[in-house]
Design a protein around this motif. Structure first.
Motif, PDB file in Angstrom:
ATOM      1  N   TYR A 181      36.168  48.422 -11.855  1.00 33.28           N
ATOM      2  CA  TYR A 181      36.727  47.375 -12.698  1.00 33.28           C
ATOM      3  C   TYR A 181      37.055  47.912 -14.092  1.00 33.28           C
ATOM      4  N   THR A 182      38.101  47.328 -14.663  1.00 34.30           N
ATOM      5  CA  THR A 182      38.483  47.649 -16.041  1.00 34.30           C
ATOM      6  C   THR A 182      38.617  46.338 -16.818  1.00 34.30           C
ATOM      7  N   VAL A 183      38.488  46.441 -18.140  1.00 31.43           N
ATOM      8  CA  VAL A 183      38.662  45.291 -19.010  1.00 31.43           C
ATOM      9  C   VAL A 183      39.657  45.669 -20.098  1.00 31.43           C
ATOM     10  N   SER A 184      40.560  44.760 -20.413  1.00 32.25           N
ATOM     11  CA  SER A 184      41.589  45.067 -21.405  1.00 32.25           C
ATOM     12  C   SER A 184      41.381  44.271 -22.686  1.00 32.25           C
ATOM     13  N   HIS A 202      37.759  44.689 -28.537  1.00 32.58           N
ATOM     14  CA  HIS A 202      36.966  45.834 -28.103  1.00 32.58           C
ATOM     15  C   HIS A 202      35.512  45.672 -28.529  1.00 32.58           C
ATOM     16  N   ILE A 203      35.306  45.292 -29.792  1.00 34.30           N
ATOM     17  CA  ILE A 203      33.938  45.126 -30.271  1.00 34.30           C
ATOM     18  C   ILE A 203      33.266  43.941 -29.581  1.00 34.30           C
ATOM     19  N   ALA A 204      34.019  42.869 -29.335  1.00 31.54           N
ATOM     20  CA  ALA A 204      33.454  41.721 -28.615  1.00 31.54           C
ATOM     21  C   ALA A 204      33.007  42.137 -27.217  1.00 31.54           C
ATOM     22  N   TRP A 205      33.836  42.946 -26.546  1.00 34.63           N
ATOM     23  CA  TRP A 205      33.434  43.435 -25.221  1.00 34.63           C
ATOM     24  C   TRP A 205      32.201  44.327 -25.322  1.00 34.63           C
ATOM     25  N   ARG A 223      35.457  50.389 -17.531  1.00 34.51           N
ATOM     26  CA  ARG A 223      36.230  51.126 -18.546  1.00 34.51           C
ATOM     27  C   ARG A 223      37.083  50.157 -19.357  1.00 34.51           C
ATOM     28  N   TYR A 224      37.061  50.337 -20.678  1.00 34.41           N
ATOM     29  CA  TYR A 224      37.876  49.508 -21.573  1.00 34.41           C
ATOM     30  C   TYR A 224      39.273  50.113 -21.698  1.00 34.41           C
ATOM     31  N   VAL A 225      40.312  49.271 -21.525  1.00 34.15           N
ATOM     32  CA  VAL A 225      41.708  49.720 -21.596  1.00 34.15           C
ATOM     33  C   VAL A 225      42.366  49.082 -22.820  1.00 34.15           C
ATOM     34  N   PRO A 226      42.700  49.872 -23.839  1.00 28.93           N
ATOM     35  CA  PRO A 226      43.292  49.299 -25.059  1.00 28.93           C
ATOM     36  C   PRO A 226      44.813  49.158 -24.971  1.00 28.93           C
ATOM     37  N   TYR A 227      45.326  48.066 -25.542  1.00 28.61           N
ATOM     38  CA  TYR A 227      46.765  47.835 -25.644  1.00 28.61           C
ATOM     39  C   TYR A 227      47.124  47.629 -27.113  1.00 28.61           C
ATOM     40  N   ASP A 228      48.390  47.886 -27.441  1.00 33.00           N
ATOM     41  CA  ASP A 228      48.815  47.742 -28.830  1.00 33.00           C
ATOM     42  C   ASP A 228      48.866  46.286 -29.280  1.00 33.00           C
ATOM     43  N   HIS A 270      46.879  43.860 -13.064  1.00 37.99           N
ATOM     44  CA  HIS A 270      46.747  45.302 -13.270  1.00 37.99           C
ATOM     45  C   HIS A 270      45.395  45.647 -13.892  1.00 37.99           C
ATOM     46  N   VAL A 271      44.916  44.773 -14.766  1.00 45.00           N
ATOM     47  CA  VAL A 271      43.584  44.901 -15.349  1.00 45.00           C
ATOM     48  C   VAL A 271      42.881  43.569 -15.081  1.00 45.00           C
ATOM     49  N   PRO A 272      41.860  43.550 -14.235  1.00 44.35           N
ATOM     50  CA  PRO A 272      41.317  42.274 -13.763  1.00 44.35           C
ATOM     51  C   PRO A 272      40.535  41.460 -14.779  1.00 44.35           C
ATOM     52  N   ILE A 273      39.993  42.126 -15.809  1.00 39.62           N
ATOM     53  CA  ILE A 273      39.178  41.435 -16.809  1.00 39.62           C
ATOM     54  C   ILE A 273      39.825  41.627 -18.174  1.00 39.62           C
TER      55      ILE A 273
END
Length: 340
Positions: free
Chosen positions: A167-170, A179-182, A197-202, A215-218
């Motif tokens: 699983y990944t989280v975006s 990110h910090i909240a996650w 794994r954390y996935v960052p977006y702009d 594509h990113v379930p969480i």
């Protein structure tokens, strides 16, 4: 791609960047301040550039366009919204920091700016810009794609720990509010980086699009940008980082209610910044106009319909607010090893 929205009579104007020679002359001192103070009497007398650090479509973008339309009505000049995403806010920040401090360039800001100032950019800090006004706060919410096999935070934790690495989280960029909240939730739940794994977006818009597409379930997102997708059945809300439940999702528990000890004072915020050194009279006039916007019927209706928490802060209060947020960010940037 940069998207520029023109309001009202902007089609008859052309915004021009101040030449480098003029920027250099701005260090000359008293004469400069006197000329800017004089200009404050009829500020603004030309279009104002409103630079965003996000792509079109997200909560910050939508709020900015609402603000720009209202500011034009109050101040009589177009506010030109320009999307400058990329570089973990660096593209937008560079444009703002290098602009003339005359009130004709302003920009959006969120907690993400504080994060990247702590973790990414050695050249930028809280003192690199003027903090003109705070507008709203917005609690982070945990969403999942409708296809995932869990319906609560407890089930999420059980699932990801039983299937490490699947699983990944975006959210937005590393060190951002999401990110910090996650990271706060993951620590409270005992979830490791190897398990999720954390996935960052702009931008938050890009992140939620990835969630909606499966594509990113969480995802760690906000109320306003997720509501339509939740109502359409594409996303589900499992929890909210807030002291109290939010009206948009009354059935979604707070993290604390669900049994996870996460500091609810950590909130997304949205506000306005500008180049460092804007004369106080210009800054106060702009802040005053922004406060008037927050009192208009259209703005209040937008805030309520978007389930945001209106919280206007003038320059002094906003500066104190971001200094407090900066203390939280600095702690988590160090804990997440983002400053290396």
């Amino acid at each position: 791609m940069t998207s520029t929205i023109l309001f009202g009579s902007i089609a008859r104007h052309t915004c021009k960047l101040v030449p480098p020679a003029v920027v250099g002359a701005m260090t000359l001192g008293a004469g400069l301040h006197a000329s800017f103070s004089y200009a404050a009497d009829d500020y603004p007398n030309k279009p104002v550039r409103y630079l965003l650090h996000v792509s079109p479509g997200g909560g910050t973008d939508v709020l900015a366009r609402q603000m720009a339309s209202e500011l034009e009505q109050i101040l009589g000049q177009p506010f030109v919204v320009e999307n400058r995403p990329g570089g973990q806010t660096g593209v937008q920040l560079a444009s703002i920091v290098n602009a003339a401090p005359d009130g004709y360039t302003i920009g959006s800001t969120t907690a993400t700016h504080i994060a990247v100032m702590n973790s990414v950019f050695d050249e930028y800090s809280l003192d690199s810009v003027d903090w003109i006004a705070g507008l709203v706060t917005d609690p982070p919410v945990m969403v999942v794609h409708d296809s995932v096999p869990f319906d609560s935070l407890e089930e999420l934790v059980e699932e990801v720990k039983a299937n490490p690495g699947q699983y990944t989280v975006s959210g937005t960029v590393d060190g951002s509010t999401g990110h910090i909240a996650w990271a706060m939730f993951a620590e409270a739940a005992g979830i490791t980086e190897e398990e999720v794994r954390y996935v960052p977006y702009d931008s938050q818009g890009d992140s939620v699009t990835a969630n909606v597409g499966g594509h990113v379930p969480i995802g760690m997102a906000w109320t306003g940008i997720t509501r339509d997708h939740v109502e359409a059945g594409n996303l589900r809300v499992l929890g909210v980082l807030s002291e109290d439940r939010v009206s948009a999702y009354p059935d979604a528990p707070t993290f604390t209610e669900a049994g996870y000890d996460v500091d609810p004072s950590w909130q997304q915020f949205r506000g306005i910044i500008g180049p460092k050194g804007i004369p106080d009279d210009v800054k106060e006039k702009l802040a005053g106009a922004l406060e008037r916007v927050t009192q208009t019927e259209d703005y209040i209706e937008y805030i309520e319909s978007s389930n945001l928490n209106s919280r206007f802060m003038g320059p002094e209060e906003f500066t104190e607010f971001v200094e407090r947020q900066n203390e939280i960010v600095a702690e988590w940037v160090e804990r997440l090893d983002l400053d290396e």
